[in-house]
Design an enzyme around this catalytic site. Structure first.
Site, PDB file in Angstrom:
ATOM      1  N   TRP A 181       0.685  -1.319   0.285  1.00  0.00           N
ATOM      2  CA  TRP A 181       0.118  -0.173   0.059  1.00  0.00           C
ATOM      3  C   TRP A 181       0.653   1.315  -0.024  1.00  0.00           C
ATOM      4  CZ3 TRP A 181      -4.344  -1.335   4.238  1.00  0.00           C
ATOM      5  CH2 TRP A 181      -4.992  -2.463   3.778  1.00  0.00           C
ATOM      6  N   GLU A 216      12.032   1.997  -3.627  1.00  0.00           N
ATOM      7  CA  GLU A 216      11.675   3.169  -3.074  1.00  0.00           C
ATOM      8  C   GLU A 216      12.384   3.856  -1.771  1.00  0.00           C
ATOM      9  OE1 GLU A 216       7.488   3.021  -3.450  1.00  0.00           O
ATOM     10  OE2 GLU A 216       7.507   3.040  -5.645  1.00  0.00           O
ATOM     11  N   GLY A 257       4.813   1.999 -11.167  1.00  0.00           N
ATOM     12  CA  GLY A 257       4.030   3.233 -11.118  1.00  0.00           C
ATOM     13  C   GLY A 257       4.091   3.671 -12.421  1.00  0.00           C
ATOM     14  N   GLY A 300       1.141  -2.523  -6.251  1.00  0.00           N
ATOM     15  CA  GLY A 300       1.418  -1.202  -5.637  1.00  0.00           C
ATOM     16  C   GLY A 300      -0.204  -0.543  -5.920  1.00  0.00           C
ATOM     17  N   GLY A 301      -0.139   0.341  -6.801  1.00  0.00           N
ATOM     18  CA  GLY A 301      -1.455   0.974  -6.962  1.00  0.00           C
ATOM     19  C   GLY A 301      -2.690   0.266  -6.816  1.00  0.00           C
TER      20      GLY A 301
HETATM   21  P1  13P Z   1       2.953  -0.418  -8.921  1.00  0.00           P
HETATM   22  O1  13P Z   1       2.039  -1.912  -8.744  1.00  0.00           O
HETATM   23  O2  13P Z   1       1.979   0.903  -8.443  1.00  0.00           O
HETATM   24  O3  13P Z   1       3.625  -0.026 -10.094  1.00  0.00           O
HETATM   25  O4  13P Z   1       4.027  -0.731  -7.732  1.00  0.00           O
HETATM   26  C1  13P Z   1       4.530  -1.814  -7.753  1.00  0.00           C
HETATM   27  C2  13P Z   1       5.326  -1.781  -6.658  1.00  0.00           C
HETATM   28  O5  13P Z   1       6.439  -1.125  -6.302  1.00  0.00           O
HETATM   29  C3  13P Z   1       5.106  -3.134  -5.355  1.00  0.00           C
HETATM   30  O6  13P Z   1       6.010  -2.997  -4.156  1.00  0.00           O
END
Ligand code: 13P
Length: 247
Positions: free
Chosen positions: A10, A95, A171, A230-231
């Site tokens: 999240w 990140e 992302g 992620g998203g």
């Molecule tokens: P997204 O699915 O938003 O591209 O993010 C992936 C992620 O970094 C999961 O840890």
């Protein structure tokens, strides 16, 4: 056969602890599939979310842990603190590497700390856009695996999970291809064997712009056992569709 695993990371969402509890309840209520399900809420919401989903078949993960066990580290959270609230922890997310200056030495210490605390680690590796363009993807992930497992006591990998997350796909709405993920998973497992790890027992997840639409590619990809999302994990319906693809 390895169990399939889909985990929602999240990140710094949703805005309030109440929202996190609501989202966790919605994920816990998703129709069950053969894939194991996990969520990684923000640290401040871990206790409330753990309470809300206790007894449900839903694994809770922290998004990071500190490399030291305790001490004067303002703002940080130890692996020991996480134990009891979560089954495991993400370690080495790109990140965190980017924003907090984690290099492979630090990631290795975090991984060892998580394993020592009895947490199930999800180790993230993946190449940058420049490395991808240079055709270096498999070399980069192999190097990361060797470096990130360097601090582990031999034979103590716990129930290691590796997430292959190409940085350029996170992302961006531009996921990798299944074939690219398969090649990365193969390089990851070869590197794991080089560290005396039973690589066939280690689930490798794909992460980076996984959506209900793009997931099909990865659900079919050889050597890929699930997804780190992620998203799309912030929408229970979409997350449910992703989970179903891995059934
Ligand atoms: P997204 O699915 O938003 O591209 O993010 C992936 C992620 O970094 C999961 O840890």
């Amino acid at each position: 056969m390895r169990a399939r695993l889909v985990v929602g990371n999240w990140k710094m969402n949703p805005p309030t602890i109440e929202d996190a509890v609501e989202l966790a309840r919605a994920v816990a209520a998703l129709p069950r599939s053969s894939a194991k399900l996990g969520i990684a809420p923000p640290a401040v919401a871990l206790a409330a979310v753990a309470d809300a989903v206790r007894g449900r078949d839903l694994a809770v993960f922290a998004q990071d842990v500190h490399w030291e066990e305790k001490g004067a580290f303002t703002g940080q959270i130890s692996a020991t603190m996480v134990r009891g609230l979560a089954e495991g922890a993400i370690v080495g997310h790109s990140e965190v590497r980017r924003d907090q200056g984690d290099d492979d030495v630090r990631v290795a210490r975090k991984l060892a700390r998580a394993v020592a605390a009895g947490l199930r680690p999800i180790l993230c590796v993946g190449e940058s856009e420049a490395e991808f363009v240079a055709g270096e993807s498999t070399n980069v992930v192999a190097r990361q695996i060797s470096a990130d497992l360097a601090a582990l006591v031999r034979g103590s990998v716990g129930r290691l999970v590796v997430a292959y997350e190409p940085i350029w796909a996170i992302g961006t709405g531009r996921p990798a291809t299944g074939a690219h993920a398969t090649a990365a998973a193969r390089a990851i497992r070869t590197a794991l064997r080089g560290m005396d790890v039973d690589a066939d027992a280690v689930p490798v997840l794909y992460g980076g712009s996984v959506s209900a639409k793009s997931v099909v590619e990865f659900a079919r990809a050889d050597g890929i056992d699930g997804a780190l999302v992620g998203g799309a994990s912030l929408d229970p319906d979409e997350f449910g569709a992703i989970v179903r693809a891995f059934t």
